[in-house]
Design an enzyme around this catalytic site. Sequence first.
Site, PDB file in Angstrom:
ATOM      1  N   GLY A   8     -21.239  11.060 -50.844  1.00 32.77           N
ATOM      2  CA  GLY A   8     -21.015  10.764 -49.856  1.00 32.77           C
ATOM      3  C   GLY A   8     -19.869   9.370 -49.537  1.00 32.77           C
ATOM      4  CB  ALA A   9     -19.146   7.035 -46.902  1.00 29.22           C
ATOM      5  CG  ASP A  10     -22.328   5.847 -51.780  1.00 33.52           C
ATOM      6  OD1 ASP A  10     -22.128   6.781 -51.244  1.00 33.52           O
ATOM      7  OD2 ASP A  10     -22.823   5.395 -52.245  1.00 33.52           O
ATOM      8  NE  ARG A  11     -21.239   9.887 -56.379  1.00 34.24           N
ATOM      9  CZ  ARG A  11     -21.679  11.087 -56.777  1.00 34.24           C
ATOM     10  NH1 ARG A  11     -22.162  11.979 -56.069  1.00 34.24           N
ATOM     11  NH2 ARG A  11     -21.222  11.350 -57.835  1.00 34.24           N
ATOM     12  CG  ASP A  62     -22.158   1.885 -56.664  1.00 35.59           C
ATOM     13  OD1 ASP A  62     -22.810   1.049 -56.887  1.00 35.59           O
ATOM     14  OD2 ASP A  62     -21.485   2.759 -55.683  1.00 35.59           O
ATOM     15  CB  THR A 106     -47.026  -5.443 -71.054  1.00 39.28           C
ATOM     16  OG1 THR A 106     -48.405  -5.579 -72.045  1.00 39.28           O
ATOM     17  CG2 THR A 106     -46.573  -4.988 -69.999  1.00 39.28           C
ATOM     18  CB  THR A 118     -30.745   2.086 -54.198  1.00 35.64           C
ATOM     19  OG1 THR A 118     -30.154   0.708 -52.675  1.00 35.64           O
ATOM     20  CG2 THR A 118     -32.347   2.951 -53.371  1.00 35.64           C
TER      21      THR A 118
END
Length: 136
Positions: free
Chosen positions: A16-19, A38, A93, A41
């Site tokens: 991916g471009a992000d990576r 990173d 909880t 998401t």
Amino acid sequence: MRTGLSIIFENAKEVGADRVVNAVAAINIYGPPLIVVDFGTATTFCAINEKGEYLGGAIFPGLGIAAEALFIQAAKLPRVELEPPPRIIGKNTVNSIQSGLVYGYTDMVDGLIQRIADEMGCEPKVVATGGLSRII
């Protein structure tokens, strides 16, 4: 786009471009070898060797996705703020979910960093990025 990054991956077009951007930025700022984590998401790991080559990495669901899955899939669990609880052993909880998410992810990240470093055979610098990095 030409980045100058050598990608040692079965199919470089799958990265991916992000990576790629994370890897190039980290190399330019910190120098190799590196592990870039990173926290977005998805939580992604990028391994970069001493020569500045992108070796590959790991991907698992991000902290936000995990929190949302608990809320949606578990009938009685509430949606919680992603923040560290006051202690590891939750006394309610909400704090129990926060502990599992924050400290569970922290330990998963630490463990995966160690495994990647062992496989790389060096002591890489570790760089955290992404919107949820401040929590971990």
